[in-house]
Write an enzyme that holds these catalytic residues in place. Structure first.
Site, PDB file in Angstrom:
ATOM      1  NE  ARG A  55     -10.108 -10.374  -3.286  1.00 13.42           N
ATOM      2  CZ  ARG A  55     -10.386  -9.492  -4.235  1.00 13.42           C
ATOM      3  NH1 ARG A  55     -10.546  -9.890  -5.486  1.00 13.42           N
ATOM      4  NH2 ARG A  55     -10.542  -8.216  -3.942  1.00 13.42           N
TER       5      ARG A  55
ATOM      6  CE  LYS B 235      -4.118  -1.936   2.175  1.00 14.16           C
ATOM      7  NZ  LYS B 235      -4.985  -1.852   0.994  1.00 14.16           N
TER       8      LYS B 235
HETATM    9  N1  BES Z   1      -8.343  -4.087   3.459  1.00  8.37           N
HETATM   10  C1  BES Z   1      -8.383  -3.663   2.100  1.00  8.37           C
HETATM   11  C2  BES Z   1      -9.692  -2.944   1.756  1.00  8.37           C
HETATM   12  C3  BES Z   1      -9.979  -1.648   2.455  1.00  8.37           C
HETATM   13  C4  BES Z   1      -9.750  -0.441   1.808  1.00  8.37           C
HETATM   14  C5  BES Z   1     -10.537  -1.632   3.722  1.00  8.37           C
HETATM   15  C6  BES Z   1     -10.056   0.747   2.448  1.00  8.37           C
HETATM   16  C7  BES Z   1     -10.834  -0.445   4.360  1.00  8.37           C
HETATM   17  C8  BES Z   1     -10.608   0.748   3.724  1.00  8.37           C
HETATM   18  C9  BES Z   1      -8.239  -4.870   1.172  1.00  8.37           C
HETATM   19  O1  BES Z   1      -7.482  -5.913   1.646  1.00  8.37           O
HETATM   20  C10 BES Z   1      -7.600  -4.381  -0.067  1.00  8.37           C
HETATM   21  O2  BES Z   1      -6.477  -3.992  -0.011  1.00  8.37           O
HETATM   22  N2  BES Z   1      -8.317  -4.445  -1.178  1.00  8.37           N
HETATM   23  C11 BES Z   1      -7.809  -4.034  -2.437  1.00  8.37           C
HETATM   24  C12 BES Z   1      -8.227  -5.061  -3.455  1.00  8.37           C
HETATM   25  C13 BES Z   1      -7.566  -4.895  -4.789  1.00  8.37           C
HETATM   26  C14 BES Z   1      -6.097  -5.200  -4.679  1.00  8.37           C
HETATM   27  C15 BES Z   1      -8.230  -5.821  -5.778  1.00  8.37           C
HETATM   28  C16 BES Z   1      -8.404  -2.668  -2.771  1.00  8.37           C
HETATM   29  O3  BES Z   1      -9.571  -2.419  -2.443  1.00  8.37           O
HETATM   30  O4  BES Z   1      -7.675  -1.843  -3.320  1.00  8.37           O
HETATM   31 MN    MN Z   2      -5.401  -5.688   1.193  1.00  5.86          MN
END
Ligand code: BES
Ligand code: MN
Ligand code: ZN
Length: 491
Positions: A334, A260
């Site tokens: 997931r 991130k």
């Molecule tokens: N934990 C995150 C999602 C999230 C984003 C929760 C903002 C709370 C606030 C999740 O694991 C994630 O990183 N999802 C990615 C998925 C993508 C890589 C397909 C996302 O949403 O960017």
């Molecule tokens: Mn994630």
């Protein structure tokens, strides 16, 4: 973590009246300014000096005889407005440093709205002050007579709010104070206090179960994963097959090698909010002794980087044998949920509901203000939607079209773990659907679970998104089961 409730409001009913001091502040709930004429105000009272205008309630602070008195003037009928008025009332009590109050006049308020007012007071009084030495504040006691509100319902509200508080505390706790192993300790402790069974599966058992998704995400971590099983099965349960709740327990989400960037890692301690909600829901159901059989499943690990961490292009094998080509290590939720959904089969569930901070795409749809939902049983989703309206945890339904599933096709494995740049909330749902073989609802709480600034009766930080929703849903399910039994007896 469990001992001292940080809630600053305690509602006290008739049996505990002795606790109330003489210098009690009166709280009057009336529906119009004209009704103020029924009370004799002191000569010093002038509208200018004694009015505090707070939307959505209109409040008047004055003295009646020896008693400081707060009037809340509103003819609002909407339940949610009364939760918000409860929050404004809490602000006034806090600002005026009031420690004893009595709800004197509530006649114009329906029972449902009284409950909402109390709920708003309790929810707003939460504060995560554990790591702030100088944030000491005394409790505010509010006397509510039995004729104003039934003692049993007040008790229920308090127990529900203790569970909500537990959920918020866990979401607010950072990784260095709460990793997967510590979460499991808290779950065992909560089981003892709230009255449900717990079983913690540790790394060796997780390996034996071949939970390839949970183990893959855990590869970059120094802390072993845990798989937490919570069970509440009362003798008088109205259901034979359980409601199984699955909660995402990513203790912190760095994204892994798909790291991130920018500010997007900040607040990712909240990535176990689904798991914390599952714990809170079962704690609330158990402590209130609802006659319903529920199981909770919480796969827990952090998502970090090390020399042995998962990388993109890896192909992993999930618990059910499905192979997954990793295309983004940040789509980790997931992976851990899929194994939990496979594990859920052994309970022969009536319904499985998973709850997770799964995608930014869902947050982009709902904002902080609701929950994205998908599932394979429309009637059950419609019922859940109704519960959502009742508690103002609103649900918005995502499409589960087969085209979203096709985006997960892989050249080299059964599935890839991301779709593409579009429909992220739906492709994530499609991924989960692959692992279900029963009635199932998915709740993506990425938007609502954690807020940076307070909103109404929600403090900044964890909001316990999903707890009031699924507590209410369970109560509705019980009502329905009892109705069905009655009709069958009459036939
Ligand atoms: N934990 C995150 C999602 C999230 C984003 C929760 C903002 C709370 C606030 C999740 O694991 C994630 O990183 N999802 C990615 C998925 C993508 C890589 C397909 C996302 O949403 O960017
Ligand atoms: Mn994630
Ligand atoms: Zn995540």
């Amino acid at each position: 973590m469990l001992q001292d409730s940080p809630l600053k409001i305690k509602l006290i009913h008739a049996s505990e009246r002795g606790l109330i001091a003489k210098n009690t502040t009166f709280i009057m709930i009336i529906s119009s300014c004209e009704q103020l004429d029924n009370y004799s105000f002191p000569a010093s009272f002038s509208e200018k000096t004694h009015h505090i205008l707070e939307s959505p309630g209109y409040d008047v602070l004055t003295t009646l005889g020896a008693h400081k008195t707060i009037f809340v003037i509103s003819s609002e009928k909407e339940v949610e407005t009364w939760r918000l008025i409860g929050a404004s009332l809490y602000k006034i009590l806090k600002k005026e440093r009031i420690s004893f109050a009595q709800l004197k006049e509530l006649r114009t308020l329906s029972l449902e709205n009284r409950r909402a007012l109390f709920e708003g007071l309790l929810l707003a009084s939460y504060c995560f002050s554990k790591h702030k030495e100088n944030l000491k504040q005394d409790k505010i006691l509010i006397y509510v007579s039995g004729s104003v509100f039934p003692g049993a319902e007040l008790q229920e509200l308090h127990l529900l709010n203790e569970a909500i508080t537990l959920t918020k505390n866990l979401v607010n706790e950072p990784l260095n104070h709460l990793d997967a192993l510590k979460l499991s300790e808290v779950i065992v402790q909560a089981g003892k206090e709230f009255g449900f069974e717990t079983e913690i599966l540790h790394e060796q058992e997780i390996i034996q179960l071949r939970m390839g998704g949970l183990l893959a995400v855990n590869k970059g971590s120094e802390t072993p994963p845990t798989f937490n099983v919570l069970e509440y099965r009362p003798a008088n349960a109205v259901n034979v097959r359980p409601l199984v709740l699955v909660g995402k327990g990513i203790m912190f989400d760095t994204g892994g090698y798909s790291l991130k960037t920018g500010g997007s890692m900040v607040t990712m301690k909240c990535d176990m909010a689904g798991g914390a909600a599952v714990l809170g829901i079962i704690a609330a159901i158990a402590s209130n002794k609802l006659p319903y059989y529920v199981v909770g499943l919480i796969p827990a690990t952090d998502n970090k980087i090390s020399a042995s961490a998962l990388v993109v292009d890896d192909i992993i094998t999930m618990m059910d044998g499905t192979t997954v080509e990793i295309q983004n290590t940040d789509a980790e939720g997931r992976l851990v949920l899929a194994d939990a959904l496979t594990y859920a089969r052994r309970f022969d569930p009536e319904l499985v509901i998973d709850i997770a901070t799964l995608t930014g795409a869902a947050a982009a749809i709902t904002g902080y203000y609701g929950i994205a939902m998908a599932g394979n049983h429309q009637q059950k989703m419609d019922k859940l939607k109704q519960s959502g309206e009742a508690v103002h945890e609103r649900l918005f339904q995502l499409p589960l079209w087969k085209e979203f599933g096709e985006l997960l096709n892989s050249e080299t494995a059964d599935l890839r773990n991301i779709g593409g740049p579009i429909g992220g909330a739906s492709t994530a749902s499609k991924f989960l659907e692959h692992f279900t073989s029963y009635d199932w609802i998915h709740l993506d709480i990425a938007g609502a679970a954690y807020i940076k600034k307070h909103i109404g009766y929600k403090q900044s930080g964890g909001t316990a998104s999903g707890v009031r929703l699924l507590y209410e849903f369970t109560k509705q399910q019980i009502k329905e089961e009892i109705e069905i039994k009655k009709t069958n007896e009459h036939d």
